[in-house]
Design a protein around this motif. Structure first.
Motif, PDB file in Angstrom:
ATOM      1  N   SER A   1      -5.969  -9.894 -13.026  1.00 41.51           N
ATOM      2  CA  SER A   1      -5.323  -8.855 -12.231  1.00 41.51           C
ATOM      3  C   SER A   1      -3.844  -9.146 -12.012  1.00 41.51           C
ATOM      4  CB  SER A   1      -6.039  -8.715 -10.885  1.00 41.51           C
ATOM      5  OG  SER A   1      -5.344  -7.840 -10.031  1.00 41.51           O
TER       6      SER A   1
ATOM      7  N   GLY B   1      -1.646  -8.475 -14.853  1.00 43.14           N
ATOM      8  CA  GLY B   1      -1.554  -7.092 -15.298  1.00 43.14           C
ATOM      9  C   GLY B   1      -2.613  -6.679 -16.304  1.00 43.14           C
TER      10      GLY B   1
ATOM     11  N   TYR C   1      -5.573  -5.280 -16.187  1.00 44.52           N
ATOM     12  CA  TYR C   1      -6.411  -4.628 -15.185  1.00 44.52           C
ATOM     13  C   TYR C   1      -7.800  -4.281 -15.708  1.00 44.52           C
ATOM     14  CZ  TYR C   1      -1.881  -4.312 -12.938  1.00 44.52           C
ATOM     15  OH  TYR C   1      -0.661  -4.613 -12.394  1.00 44.52           O
TER      16      TYR C   1
ATOM     17  N   TRP D   1      -6.905  -1.890  -6.666  1.00 40.65           N
ATOM     18  CA  TRP D   1      -5.581  -2.042  -7.292  1.00 40.65           C
ATOM     19  C   TRP D   1      -5.680  -1.869  -8.809  1.00 40.65           C
ATOM     20  CZ3 TRP D   1      -0.792  -2.150  -5.473  1.00 40.65           C
ATOM     21  CH2 TRP D   1       0.238  -2.719  -6.246  1.00 40.65           C
ATOM     22  N   CYS D   2      -6.695  -2.469  -9.391  1.00 42.85           N
ATOM     23  CA  CYS D   2      -6.903  -2.337 -10.840  1.00 42.85           C
ATOM     24  C   CYS D   2      -7.214  -0.893 -11.212  1.00 42.85           C
ATOM     25  CB  CYS D   2      -8.041  -3.247 -11.296  1.00 42.85           C
ATOM     26  SG  CYS D   2      -7.695  -5.021 -11.155  1.00 42.85           S
TER      27      CYS D   2
ATOM     28  N   TRP E   1      -6.349   1.838  -9.710  1.00 45.64           N
ATOM     29  CA  TRP E   1      -5.150   2.686  -9.631  1.00 45.64           C
ATOM     30  C   TRP E   1      -4.301   2.511 -10.881  1.00 45.64           C
ATOM     31  CZ3 TRP E   1       0.095   2.613  -9.882  1.00 45.64           C
ATOM     32  CH2 TRP E   1       0.762   3.754  -9.421  1.00 45.64           C
ATOM     33  N   HIS E   2      -4.121   1.281 -11.313  1.00 45.12           N
ATOM     34  CA  HIS E   2      -3.297   1.035 -12.492  1.00 45.12           C
ATOM     35  C   HIS E   2      -3.960   1.525 -13.775  1.00 45.12           C
ATOM     36  CE1 HIS E   2      -0.911  -1.563  -9.822  1.00 45.12           C
ATOM     37  NE2 HIS E   2       0.050  -1.386 -10.712  1.00 45.12           N
TER      38      HIS E   2
ATOM     39  N   ARG F   1      -7.474   7.240  -9.606  1.00 50.16           N
ATOM     40  CA  ARG F   1      -7.025   7.346  -8.221  1.00 50.16           C
ATOM     41  C   ARG F   1      -8.209   7.513  -7.259  1.00 50.16           C
ATOM     42  NH1 ARG F   1      -1.596   8.625  -7.334  1.00 50.16           N
ATOM     43  NH2 ARG F   1      -2.172   9.766  -5.436  1.00 50.16           N
TER      44      ARG F   1
ATOM     45  N   LEU G   1       1.006   3.516  -2.692  1.00 55.70           N
ATOM     46  CA  LEU G   1       0.954   4.215  -3.975  1.00 55.70           C
ATOM     47  C   LEU G   1       0.119   5.489  -3.888  1.00 55.70           C
ATOM     48  CD1 LEU G   1       0.427   1.140  -6.352  1.00 55.70           C
ATOM     49  CD2 LEU G   1       2.517   2.488  -6.072  1.00 55.70           C
TER      50      LEU G   1
END
Length: 385
Positions: free
Chosen positions: A250, A253, A255, A287-288, A290-291, A295, A331
């Protein structure tokens, strides 16, 4: 167990000692110690069978040394089975029995393990008391007690971001573990060092710092720990390392890789004693997501993470969870939640920093000093209280 695993030196020594021992009590203690090694390696069925046999044999004529060993091994089974809080009670019993019977070396070992439990429960007074007792009582060749006590000193300093003070104690712990031939302690060292690197990487990701540098150290540590466990055949707590790998992926990056690891191992990790970290994991999963463009999933996991934060979480874990959620809700455009979690993150982080300072001062006051190469460390320290 991995077919390539080498025969343990500690297990071989215990087998040889058991074979030549004629004293019934000594043999029983060695059998219990052997069962404890198996339990720490994750071979619970074999360990339990041995414990059951010893309980039956000594049911009508208990002996303090055997009883202390049985309590200690039962504590290890609880700890390595699910990181159960009940392990601490068993080890307290082992410590009390060995102290009452004047079994100093067994008291040293149980005290060292109690210190590890105190460390995990943020019991600073108990941590210092049991560390000083273990190091005072342990003979120079009581490698099991000294390896564990030195490891706990190292972990404590590492927790406080004082790797300069931790490293010499890590070295001493590994030396004692090697002298003992105890692969499970070497495995524990590898895992705990890796875990600290992962925590520091996640903290850098949410509070600022050298994220990628910390992540590289964490990745190398996790690889080392996994390879060693595969080699020696460690089976206990097998979900913990994949959760470390998820955190590392994570912050780097990656994800998709992180989310796949979380989803595969989260339930096992909860069952193996990491339920208190559910909030951390859900926040990072959000968090993962979202990336990765999800959403809806990110909002769902984010709110679930917020609901999972409670007093069972250590304050540093609360801090990283709130910080991650503050960034996430920002975000997602949920400004009130962003502000609230951000403020809670800063509050928890300040409490964590204060506890770190308190721990270092307590260790200094107890003369738990750093080992300097070329001279004997001040292991034999006075007992507080």
């Amino acid at each position: 167990m991995n077919a390539r695993a080498p025969h343990s030196r500690l297990l071989a020594r215990l087998d040889a000692d058991i074979a030549r021992t004629r004293n019934l009590v000594d043999a029983a203690c060695l059998r219990a110690e052997r069962a404890g090694f198996l339990a720490r390696r994750g071979q619970f069925a074999e360990a339990k069978a041995e414990l059951d046999a010893l309980h039956v044999h000594f049911a009508d004529r208990p002996h303090p040394a055997v009883s202390a060993w049985l309590c200690m091994v039962e504590g290890w089974m609880l700890h390595f089975g699910s990181l159960s809080a009940g392990a601490r009670d068993k080890l307290k019993r082992a410590q009390a029995l060995s102290a009452a019977a004047g079994l100093a070396q067994l008291q040293a070992l149980s005290s060292a393990w109690l210190a590890h439990m105190d460390y995990s429960h943020n019991d600073l007074d108990g941590l210092v008391r049991n560390l000083t007792l273990a190091l005072q009582l342990a003979a120079p060749d009581n490698h099991a007690a000294r390896a564990r006590a030195c490891m706990v000193v190292a972990l404590s300093y590492d927790f406080c971001d004082r790797m300069d003070l931790a490293q010499p104690w890590y070295v001493r712990s590994r030396e004692h573990a090697l002298a003992e031939g105890d692969e499970t302690t070497q495995s524990a060292l590898n895992y705990n060092i890796s875990a600290h690197r992962v925590h520091h990487a996640m903290q850098a990701a949410v509070f600022g710092g050298d994220v990628q540098g910390q992540a590289r150290y964490a990745e190398a540590g996790a690889e080392c720990a996994s390879n060693f466990d595969d080699w020696v055949g460690t089976e206990s707590l097998d979900a913990l390392m994949p959760m470390q790998r998820a955190c590392i992926a994570s912050v780097q990056g990656q994800y998709g890789d992180a989310l796949a690891l979380y989803e595969k191992h989260l339930e096992d990790a909860r069952q193996q004693g990491l339920a208190r970290l559910t909030g951390n994991y859900l926040a990072d999963m959000a968090w993962c997501r979202w990336h990765l463009g999800d959403r809806t999933g990110a909002r769902r996991d984010g709110h679930a993470a917020a609901q999972s934060i409670d007093s069972s979480m250590h304050v540093d874990d609360q801090a990283t969870t709130h910080a991650r959620l503050g960034l996430l809700f920002g975000l997602l455009g949920e400004e009130e939640l962003r502000t609230g979690h951000g403020a809670r993150a800063q509050e928890c982080w300040a409490r964590h920093r204060a506890y770190q300072d308190e721990m270092v001062r307590a260790f200094e006051a107890a003369q738990l000093v750093t080992y300097r190469p070329g001279q004997e460390p001040q292991d034999r320290v006075p007992v507080k209280g």
